[in-house]
Design an enzyme around this catalytic site. Structure first.
Site, PDB file in Angstrom:
ATOM      1  N   HIS A 475       2.858   3.736   0.048  1.00 21.57           N
ATOM      2  CA  HIS A 475       3.498   3.390  -1.223  1.00 21.57           C
ATOM      3  C   HIS A 475       5.019   3.525  -1.156  1.00 21.57           C
ATOM      4  CE1 HIS A 475       3.357   2.123  -5.222  1.00 21.57           C
ATOM      5  NE2 HIS A 475       2.517   2.997  -5.762  1.00 21.57           N
ATOM      6  N   ASP A 479       4.726  -1.821  -2.807  1.00 20.70           N
ATOM      7  CA  ASP A 479       4.474  -1.588  -4.226  1.00 20.70           C
ATOM      8  C   ASP A 479       3.020  -1.917  -4.565  1.00 20.70           C
ATOM      9  OD1 ASP A 479       7.097  -0.849  -4.650  1.00 20.70           O
ATOM     10  OD2 ASP A 479       7.740  -2.895  -5.117  1.00 20.70           O
TER      11      ASP A 479
END
Length: 504
Positions: A475, A479
């Site tokens: 992450h 995204d």
């Protein structure tokens, strides 16, 4: 003129060492770089190689003595006695010249180089013993690195007259593994080698083939700890001083005999007798370390979806015979998945990138790793430039890599440089799982078992062959929107294979 043997530099924080054992005695012939003495510190054991060829003239310090870095250990006399080892191996003193000539013809088998990032290997099982006759290319021994297993073949036909390292030893590239006599006149050699295993089989503690280091023995006696209670980290499981310190810090304070007589807590002596302790292979140790590092480093998250495998299964059923006849390989699922991944990576380049410090590196190519389970652990060979391949070429390459993995023939070039990984737990029956990233990659796709389930299609409940897909991603780089879109693109390509043909 004599050459001095001195204690080498052992690291910034290490100022002294204990003489663990001498491999030679005064009068023995020595070749340059041959190990002659083993030193033990509170952290590691170190073999000191001979700085020159010649004869060991004298030993200045004895086993068990503590010496400082730079201290004199012994002296090597030049030239004299160079034929001594040959004479010892061949038995009759009068045959020393002949034996010396024969020794010059011996073929050394050394540890091969396994790649730039591989500096050592662990000796696995020997396929031969001293006295065995081998043919060229016969497998002699298997070496395990932290990335793969590698078989070492015989470079020539002949008789194995010496095995220099034992199973479990750690060796560097270029280290002597064994010697082969191609002349066929090595009848006396096996008897000479019998003494080496006998020494290695000396009584030892905790399942090790080596006795505890002298400083470790002294500390165990002081702390009333037996060697069976200490896990050795030295060569061949030897117990070092640092191991005893760690055991004492963990609360081990009494000999196992007392513990067995009055077991404390849930420990059961009968259970202990039925346990089997097996040392982790280099490959398994590396797998464990890298997986844990990935969890500790990446901001790992997993998103899920499901795909109707009906269209791909129908396509396979319709064309599998024609495909195999033309391309010489079966049409499987991996070709479709790899192609779908390549299409999705082009659209969502963040999934095909990695972090390097404060920079992001975007890969403008698709080297797709395909996780393959072997009896030695999980390996990930790489299909290079998969985005430039047809489905047939991908299937052929995956087949080749899979065979090499199962046969232990994968090289470093086969397993490095991947930009994305596919893991197929479905072949083992997994219905759902969250794969762990293959660092430094930013994404891994988990495939699962195809399970027939009732699905709503055009307002009707029908039974469809469904597969859960899982995308684990970093992450920090990817995204949530990009991850979900990536997985949706794979789903769309598999449920409508024409999109792969039309590059949609």
């Amino acid at each position: 003129m004599a050459t001095e043997i001195r204690v080498p530099t052992l690291g910034e924080s290490v100022s002294e060492a204990t003489i663990a054992q001498w491999f030679k005695k005064p009068g023995d012939a020595i070749k340059v770089d041959e190990p002659i003495v083993e030193l033990e510190t509170d952290k590691v054991t170190v073999e000191v190689p001979a700085p020159a060829s010649g004869t060991l003239e004298s030993i200045v310090v004895n086993e068990g003595d503590t010496v400082e870095v730079g201290a004199l250990l012994g002296l090597i006399a030049e030239g004299a006695g160079a034929a001594a080892p040959a004479a010892k191996e061949a038995a009759p003193a009068a045959a020393s010249e002949t034996t010396g000539d024969k020794k010059a013809e011996l073929v050394d088998v050394v540890t091969p180089s396994a790649g730039e990032s591989v500096t050592e290997a662990e000796v696995g099982e020997w396929s031969v013993k001293v006295g065995d006759v081998v043919k060229a290319d016969d497998t002699l021994v298997e070496l395990e690195t932290d990335k793969a297993a590698q078989e070492v073949p015989a470079p020539v036909a002949g008789t194995v007259i010496k095995i220099a390292v034992q199973t479990g030893d750690t060796v560097e590239p270029g280290v002597l593994l064994c010697q082969i006599d191609p002349s066929g006149n090595a009848a006396a050699a096996p008897a000479a080698e019998a003494s080496a295993p006998a020494k290695a089989a000396a009584p030892a503690a905790g399942g090790s083939s080596m006795p505890p280091a002298p400083s470790a023995s002294k500390m165990m006696a002081e702390k009333n700890i037996s060697a069976e209670q200490v896990a050795g980290s030295g060569k061949r499981g030897q117990v070092l001083k640092g191991d005893v310190i760690a055991a004492a810090a963990a609360g081990v304070t009494s000999a196992p005999a007392a513990s067995k007589a009055a077991p404390r807590g849930p420990i059961n002596a009968d259970d202990e007798s039925r346990e089997e302790r097996v040392r982790m292979t280099k490959l398994r140790q590396t797998i464990a370390r890298r997986l844990k590092d990935a969890q500790n480093t990446a901001a790992m998250l997993t998103t899920y979806n499901e795909v109707d495998m009906g269209p791909i299964m129908e396509l396979r059923k319709q064309y599998k015979e024609l495909f195999e006849k033309k391309h010489g390989v079966k049409l499987g699922f991996m070709g479709f998945f790899t192609k779908a991944v390549c299409h999705a990576l082009k659209e969502i380049p963040a999934v095909n990138s990695e972090i390097d410090g404060t920079d992001l590196i975007y890969k403008n190519f698709c080297h797709v790793g395909v996780a393959v389970g072997t009896d030695k652990g999980l390996v990930v060979p790489v299909v290079r430039d998969a985005d430039q391949m047809s489905i047939a070429e991908i299937e052929q390459e995956i087949g080749n890599l899979g065979r090499k993995a199962r046969d232990g023939k994968l090289g470093m070039a086969d397993m490095t440089g991947g930009t994305f990984t596919i893991s197929n737990g479905g072949v083992y029956g997994s219905l759902m799982s969250s794969p762990i990233l293959n660092a430094p990659q930013s994404g891994i796709l988990g495939m699962h078992k195809i399970q027939e389930r009732p699905m709503a299609v055009n307002g009707q409940v029908v039974i469809r062959p469904m597969m859960y897909l899982a995308l684990s991603y970093d992450h920090r780089v990817v995204d949530g929107k990009e991850a979900v879109t990536f997985l949706v693109r794979i789903k769309e390509s598999l449920e409508d294979p024409q999109r792969l043909v039309l590059d949609l």
